[in-house]
Enzyme design. Structure first.
Site, short mmCIF file in Angstrom:
data_model
loop_
_atom_site.label_atom_id
_atom_site.label_comp_id
_atom_site.label_asym_id
_atom_site.label_seq_id
_atom_site.Cartn_x
_atom_site.Cartn_y
_atom_site.Cartn_z
N HIS A 1 40.30 35.66 37.49
CA HIS A 1 39.15 36.41 36.96
C HIS A 1 39.48 37.19 35.69
O HIS A 1 38.70 37.22 34.75
CB HIS A 1 38.60 37.34 38.03
CG HIS A 1 39.61 38.29 38.63
ND1 HIS A 1 39.36 39.62 38.82
CD2 HIS A 1 40.89 38.10 39.08
CE1 HIS A 1 40.42 40.21 39.36
NE2 HIS A 1 41.36 39.30 39.53
N ARG A 2 40.67 37.80 35.65
CA ARG A 2 41.00 38.65 34.49
C ARG A 2 41.26 37.83 33.22
O ARG A 2 40.98 38.28 32.12
CB ARG A 2 42.17 39.58 34.79
CG ARG A 2 41.85 40.51 35.94
CD ARG A 2 42.50 41.86 35.88
NE ARG A 2 42.17 42.59 37.09
CZ ARG A 2 41.02 43.21 37.33
NH1 ARG A 2 40.07 43.21 36.41
NH2 ARG A 2 40.80 43.82 38.47
N ASN B 1 42.30 34.05 47.95
CA ASN B 1 43.42 34.52 47.11
C ASN B 1 43.34 36.04 47.00
O ASN B 1 43.65 36.62 45.96
CB ASN B 1 43.36 33.86 45.72
CG ASN B 1 44.66 34.06 44.95
OD1 ASN B 1 45.67 34.48 45.50
ND2 ASN B 1 44.62 33.78 43.66
N GLU C 1 47.21 36.85 40.47
CA GLU C 1 46.39 35.67 40.77
C GLU C 1 46.99 34.39 40.19
O GLU C 1 46.82 33.31 40.72
CB GLU C 1 44.97 35.88 40.23
CG GLU C 1 44.09 36.74 41.13
CD GLU C 1 44.38 38.24 41.10
OE1 GLU C 1 43.60 38.98 41.67
OE2 GLU C 1 45.40 38.67 40.52
N ASP D 1 36.78 38.64 46.97
CA ASP D 1 37.84 39.35 47.71
C ASP D 1 37.26 40.19 48.84
O ASP D 1 37.82 40.26 49.93
CB ASP D 1 38.65 40.25 46.76
CG ASP D 1 39.74 39.46 46.04
OD1 ASP D 1 39.58 38.24 45.91
OD2 ASP D 1 40.73 40.08 45.62
N ASP E 1 46.86 45.77 35.56
CA ASP E 1 45.65 44.94 35.45
C ASP E 1 44.93 45.19 34.13
O ASP E 1 44.56 44.27 33.42
CB ASP E 1 44.71 45.19 36.63
CG ASP E 1 45.25 44.56 37.91
OD1 ASP E 1 46.24 43.81 37.84
OD2 ASP E 1 44.68 44.83 38.99
N LYS F 1 35.65 36.82 41.64
CA LYS F 1 36.66 37.54 42.43
C LYS F 1 36.41 39.05 42.41
O LYS F 1 36.63 39.74 43.40
CB LYS F 1 38.06 37.21 41.92
CG LYS F 1 39.19 37.76 42.79
CD LYS F 1 40.52 37.19 42.36
CE LYS F 1 41.68 37.91 42.99
NZ LYS F 1 41.87 37.71 44.41
#
Length: 427
Positions: free
Chosen positions: A385-386, A94, A341, A49, A313, A411
């Site tokens: 990623h999460r 993204n 995402e 990012d 998040d 990311k």
């Protein structure tokens, strides 16, 4: 597709020095580029990012130098709005933290710029921001689907009275706030709907203040921004550690500690996601706060039923931690998971069921009842990623877990799995 199988972890113990915050890194880069003077950013996050933001700044003629490890950046400020020489197309992957703020900032003055990204970026709504910018005079065209990128920006934002819907993403308001001081006229931003992820607005206001601009915040319902201002470099600025990234290690300690200490954030951090630690404490873990660290020690975890709108998040980490809690956990008011995402509510429900959990997926909530014993599963990560980091916690059971496309953590946290291994003892 690449995959990574994590073997069962018996115990976690140790210290993690957190990489810089994604939210803070990309905001600070843009403000430094718009400011008068040279800014040195330290502990900058090195991730996809941030690279997208840096590439965009390069294309816009901003000059900067990066250290070899890409965590120290010296930026020569432009002393005002960014301008492209001629027509320009910027590819932003993204990266919502690059797309949204740039979509607003590049509407100042006269530009002809196209913002585009990966296929998923073209599914992430931006209509509420575009509507608000148009109210302020901006000329913006949708090049494919109405309300979604790619966008063509042709300048024209002058300020005035604008309304923005705050119910889907706080990044729309962040983008307007960061842009408005450089508009020729004053801007009054009115919020429609309930503002989500309010702590992220505090990050924005905090950073703007660091760069010399204060605005009038009327109870998060209306913001009054004086036009014709300029940002001033603070000289050197240290980027806080990423509080969302801290959540995985703190949760791991709550489940299978020992004690894990994360450094780079602490009791005075500006990131709302530090409140994640309070949720773990409520579940039964022991939390200790320092000025520049948070530590977590294992406890018997019990289920919770909570509104997670303020920490969307980090709340994902609670969804997988719930696999280790006694009872049924309910996470509420998390509709904005659906526009991240990936559609994170759908993704989380789908993958939790694979490991044996009983899951109820609502429009804006998720309810999770853990199984007696977790099943082995291959976890799809949806290029998110999460998802990859959350499901690494499954290995804290006596069941291994396979993570598909593990490199998607780049990311925000390229060496996440190495860091997890460093504090883990095998079962």
């Amino acid at each position: 597709m690449e995959s990574l199988t994590l073997q069962p972890i018996a115990r976690v113990d140790g210290t993690i020095n957190l990489p810089g915050s994604k939210s803070v890194s990309n905001r600070a880069l843009l403000l430094a580029a718009l400011a008068h003077g040279k800014t040195v950013l330290t502990n900058l996050l090195d991730s996809d990012d941030v690279r997208h933001m840096l590439n965009a700044l390069t294309a816009l003629g901003v000059s900067y130098t990066l250290s070899a490890d890409r965590t120290r950046c010296e930026i020569i400020g432009n002393g005002g709005p960014l301008h492209a020489e001629g027509a320009l197309e910027l590819f932003l992957g993204n990266a919502g933290t690059a797309m949204r703020p740039l979509a607003a900032a590049l509407c100042l003055g006269s530009n002809d710029i196209v913002l585009t990204g990966e296929p998923r970026m073209k599914e992430r709504p931006i209509g509420h921001l575009v509507d608000a910018l148009r109210l302020g005079g901006a000329k913006i065209t949708y090049l494919e689907q109405e309300n979604y990128p790619p966008l063509r920006l042709q300048g024209g934002f002058t300020g005035g009275n604008v309304d923005v819907d705050g119910s889907v993403s706080s990044q729309f308001l962040t983008a307007l706030l960061m842009t408005a001081p450089l508009a020729p006229e004053d801007t009054v931003i009115r919020i429609k709907g309930d503002l989500v992820s309010k702590p992220y607005i505090d990050i924005t206001l905090n950073l703007m203040k660091t760069f010399g601009v204060e605005i009038e915040n009327q109870h998060y319902q209306q913001f009054v921004v004086k036009g014709g201002q300029s940002y001033q470099s603070p000289g050197t600025y240290l980027v806080e550690g990423d509080a969302s990234s801290a959540s995985y290690f703190l949760a791991a300690a709550a489940i299978k500690g020992g004690t894990v200490k994360v450094t780079g954030i602490g009791r005075n951090s500006m990131q709302g996601d530090i409140r994640f630690a309070d949720v773990l404490e409520k579940m039964g873990a022991t939390i200790c706060w320092g000025d520049d660290y948070i530590s977590c020690t294992r406890g018997e975890l019990n289920a919770i039923d909570m509104d997670m709108n303020h920490i969307p998040d980090a709340a994902m980490t609670i969804a997988t931690a719930a696999l280790f809690a006694k009872g049924t956990t309910t996470l509420r008011n998390i509709y904005n998971w659906r526009v991240k995402e990936t559609d994170r509510l759908f993704a989380m429900a789908t993958e939790l069921r694979k490991v044996g959990a009983e899951v109820e997926e609502g429009h804006d909530y998720i309810r999770i009842t853990p199984p007696e014993k977790l099943n082995f599963a291959e976890i799809a990560t949806y290029n998110d990623h999460r998802m990859a980091m959350c499901f690494s916690l499954v290995a804290l059971s006596d069941t291994p877990v396979t993570i598909l496309d593990p490199k998607c953590t780049a990311k925000t946290f390229p060496d996440y799995f190495e860091q997890l291994a460093r504090i883990s003892q095998a079962a």
